[in-house]
Design an enzyme around this catalytic site. Structure first.
Site, PDB file in Angstrom:
ATOM      1  N   LYS A 208       0.857  -1.180   0.000  1.00 31.01           N
ATOM      2  CA  LYS A 208       0.000   0.000   0.000  1.00 31.01           C
ATOM      3  C   LYS A 208       0.894   1.231   0.000  1.00 31.01           C
ATOM      4  O   LYS A 208       1.367   1.691   1.039  1.00 31.01           O
ATOM      5  CB  LYS A 208      -0.913   0.031   1.219  1.00 31.01           C
ATOM      6  CG  LYS A 208      -1.905   1.202   1.187  1.00 31.01           C
ATOM      7  CD  LYS A 208      -2.077   1.801   2.551  1.00 31.01           C
ATOM      8  CE  LYS A 208      -2.581   3.215   2.543  1.00 31.01           C
ATOM      9  NZ  LYS A 208      -1.894   4.166   1.685  1.00 31.01           N
ATOM     10  N   PRO A 209       1.174   1.787  -1.192  1.00 37.70           N
ATOM     11  CA  PRO A 209       1.904   3.059  -1.224  1.00 37.70           C
ATOM     12  C   PRO A 209       0.972   4.211  -0.903  1.00 37.70           C
ATOM     13  O   PRO A 209      -0.255   4.060  -0.958  1.00 37.70           O
ATOM     14  CB  PRO A 209       2.395   3.137  -2.679  1.00 37.70           C
ATOM     15  CG  PRO A 209       1.372   2.375  -3.457  1.00 37.70           C
ATOM     16  CD  PRO A 209       0.835   1.302  -2.535  1.00 37.70           C
ATOM     17  N   GLU A 281      10.208   1.615  10.579  1.00 31.18           N
ATOM     18  CA  GLU A 281      11.119   2.761  10.601  1.00 31.18           C
ATOM     19  C   GLU A 281      10.264   3.992  10.779  1.00 31.18           C
ATOM     20  O   GLU A 281       9.425   4.306   9.931  1.00 31.18           O
ATOM     21  CB  GLU A 281      11.948   2.871   9.325  1.00 31.18           C
ATOM     22  CG  GLU A 281      13.084   3.877   9.522  1.00 31.18           C
ATOM     23  CD  GLU A 281      13.466   4.642   8.279  1.00 31.18           C
ATOM     24  OE1 GLU A 281      13.044   5.817   8.149  1.00 31.18           O
ATOM     25  OE2 GLU A 281      14.165   4.065   7.438  1.00 31.18           O
ATOM     26  N   CYS A 315      13.432  11.039   6.969  1.00 31.63           N
ATOM     27  CA  CYS A 315      13.461  10.604   8.369  1.00 31.63           C
ATOM     28  C   CYS A 315      14.839  10.761   9.001  1.00 31.63           C
ATOM     29  O   CYS A 315      14.948  10.968  10.199  1.00 31.63           O
ATOM     30  CB  CYS A 315      13.026   9.138   8.466  1.00 31.63           C
ATOM     31  SG  CYS A 315      11.317   8.848   7.981  1.00 31.63           S
ATOM     32  N   GLU A 413       9.273  16.561  15.755  1.00 33.74           N
ATOM     33  CA  GLU A 413       9.803  16.377  14.417  1.00 33.74           C
ATOM     34  C   GLU A 413       9.101  17.345  13.472  1.00 33.74           C
ATOM     35  O   GLU A 413       7.880  17.351  13.363  1.00 33.74           O
ATOM     36  CB  GLU A 413       9.592  14.930  13.948  1.00 33.74           C
ATOM     37  CG  GLU A 413      10.203  14.651  12.585  1.00 33.74           C
ATOM     38  CD  GLU A 413       9.996  13.212  12.135  1.00 33.74           C
ATOM     39  OE1 GLU A 413      10.869  12.680  11.435  1.00 33.74           O
ATOM     40  OE2 GLU A 413       8.947  12.627  12.480  1.00 33.74           O
TER      41      GLU A 413
END
Length: 544
Positions: A208-209, A281, A315, A413
């Site tokens: 699933k992109p 990740e 990231c 972040e």
């Protein structure tokens, strides 16, 4: 964002459109209409299981790129059924034949890179050179696993409980159908790049992109099929993350996820409920340390790459920059000058140093972090403004100083082209400050003394550390593992861990001559005494 008609630029800045120059578009540059034609979309979406319709858009202008199939929960179940039916035949294919597919894919990616560079740029808004990092990363991974998969997966002999009499072999069996949820920021590398070791170890994949970057992932699927991968082994489903994502987790034999820490926790909980493995990740608030003996010119150039590649939407990019007081002024002068000189652009060609943010949510976060920091006393050294004159989601590469808690940019972040600079005098203190975060993904250390660099690196609680570079050496060295500590994730990509996670270890033990039980007329007590003597002898002969 709420009301985009209102100014979102910090009031402390004098020039409303900032200072970064615009990279000129070359004559005859391609446009979205030239690249994403109806024929291309039809070719790339022919294997998608989806009964609805959705669309994606380009960050450069906000215009629609393509209409795409949208998958329902029933479509996801069907995709897994197709993959599960095809997987046993693929797993029975010799590993060297599976690896040959990766090596052919490697060649095709490099030969036809112009196609995917256009798609990556159109879907993510990144500069072409930053898009090429994805081509490099995928080619390196394909070559590595194409060459090394057979060695990683080969049966391994181990010493049995009774040497020579117990023959033990460790086998590596594919898990079955891997469910992969890929993010938008690196749509080639973090989709097919992570799928390659799953394929070569005998698994099927249902991916699933992100819908907004689906064309890039679908291009990679098309190329893998051309390289020899059976089409049914690689299924793609598209749709809203909260709808389709849990369905992927619900059916998978193993889950690979790259994305936010918040969503990663939900994925992990879903996988744990089914007792299936998961690799994650997740986020990062990565630190770069410029020590007193660093080459400030090289460190300043490296900081531009480390902080602003892909507009900071990486990231492992640097968001916290710690500089020793003795070199801080010289470093900051050079870093700011290089940052202000970065060319921003949206053409499908080389020449721009930075592209666009990917969506309004990213622009809102970047704007909020900078505005709040300025309101609470931070200083804008460079950038700090949006650039709607170039495109709706452009924001200048930004350096902030005098950042401190409770400013959001200090700990949250940002995932955009913003870095906060902090000064330090004590090395032990700065290591403690660098580690004082819930994240632990990547770090960077700059020094002329390699021994000092390694000593500092060993004390940083991050999955990767780069000395005298920002992120590329560790990430690109695919024989070594890459991943995060703490809230930055579980598991690793690359190296042996990056392929063995897609397998189940199976131990096959064959007992020969005598059983592991009383034999040759021995009673239980005699057998126990015999085994005790044998264990002492094995220790004396240093047998493991």
């Amino acid at each position: 964002m709420t009301d985009t008609t209102e100014s979102t630029q910090p009031q402390a800045l004098a020039t409303p459109l900032g200072t970064n120059p615009v990279a000129p578009a070359p004559a005859g540059a391609r446009t979205a209409a030239d690249v994403v034609t109806p024929e291309v979309v039809a070719q790339l979406t022919r294997g998608v299981v989806g009964s609805g319709r959705t669309a994606n858009h380009t960050p450069f202008t906000g215009e629609r790129l393509a209409e795409l199939p949208e998958s329902t929960p029933e479509d996801v179940a069907e995709a897994f059924a197709r993959a599960r039916a095809a997987q046993p035949v693929w797993a029975a294919t010799p590993v060297r034949a599976r690896a040959a597919v990766l090596l052919r894919f490697h060649d095709l990616v490099l030969e036809r890179q112009a196609e995917v560079l256009d798609l990556i740029q159109l879907e993510t808004g990144k500069a072409r050179l930053h898009a090429h990092e994805e081509v490099q990363a995928v080619a390196v991974a394909a070559r590595h696993y194409g060459r090394r998969a057979a060695a990683y997966l080969r049966p391994r002999r181990h010493t049995g409980v009774v040497p020579t009499l117990t023959k033990v072999t460790e086998l590596r069996q594919p898990r079955g159908v891997v469910g992969q949820i890929a993010p938008w920021n690196y749509p080639l590398e973090l989709s097919v790049g992570d799928a390659l070791p799953a394929f070569v170890s005998g698994n099927a994949v249902v991916m699933k992109p992100d819908t907004e970057t689906a064309l890039t992932a679908l291009w990679a699927r098309d190329l893998l099929i051309e390289a020899g991968l059976p089409a049914e082994v690689f299924q793609v489903v598209l749709g809203d993350g909260p709808v389709v994502g849990p369905e992927v987790v619900k059916h998978a034999d193993y889950v690979s996820f790259t994305g936010s820490t918040r969503t990663g926790r939900e994925v992990a909980q879903g996988a744990a409920a089914r007792l299936v493995g998961v690799s994650l990740e997740l986020g990062g608030k990565n630190a770069m340390l410029v020590l007193h003996d660093a080459d400030v010119e090289k460190a300043a150039a490296g900081a531009v790459r480390a902080c602003f590649s892909s507009a900071g939407q990486l990231c492992i990019s640097i968001e916290r920059l710690y500089v020793h007081e003795s070199v801080a002024d010289a470093f900051l002068e050079r870093f700011a000058a290089r940052t202000r000189a970065m060319r921003l652009g949206s053409s499908l060609a080389y020449g721009a140093d930075m592209g666009s943010l990917v969506g309004e949510r990213q622009l809102e976060t970047v704007t909020r972090h900078v505005e709040e920091a300025v309101a609470k006393g931070a200083t804008v050294v460079a950038g700090g403004v949006a650039r709607p004159d170039i495109g709706p989601l452009f924001y200048e590469p930004t350096i902030l100083e005098n950042v401190q808690e409770p400013m959001a940019v200090c700990t949250e972040e940002t995932f955009g082209p913003v870095v906060s600079v902090y000064r330090f005098t004590d090395e032990d203190e700065v290591i403690e400050r660098a580690n004082a975060t819930a994240y632990g993904l990547n770090a960077s250390v700059w020094t002329k003394d390699g021994r000092r660099g390694h000593a500092v690196a060993a004390r940083l609680r991050t999955g990767t550390v780069n000395i005298n570079e920002g992120y590329a050496p560790a990430y690109g060295s695919v024989q070594s593992p890459m991943g995060g500590m703490k809230d930055s994730g579980l598991g690793r990509r690359h190296g042996s861990e990056g392929i063995l996670k897609y397998t189940e270890a199976q131990t096959v033990a064959q007992q020969r001559v005598i059983p592991l039980a009383p034999a040759f007329g021995m009673d239980d007590e005699q057998y126990a005494a015999f085994m005790s003597r044998s264990l002492r002898l094995m220790k004396a002969f240093r047998l493991r």
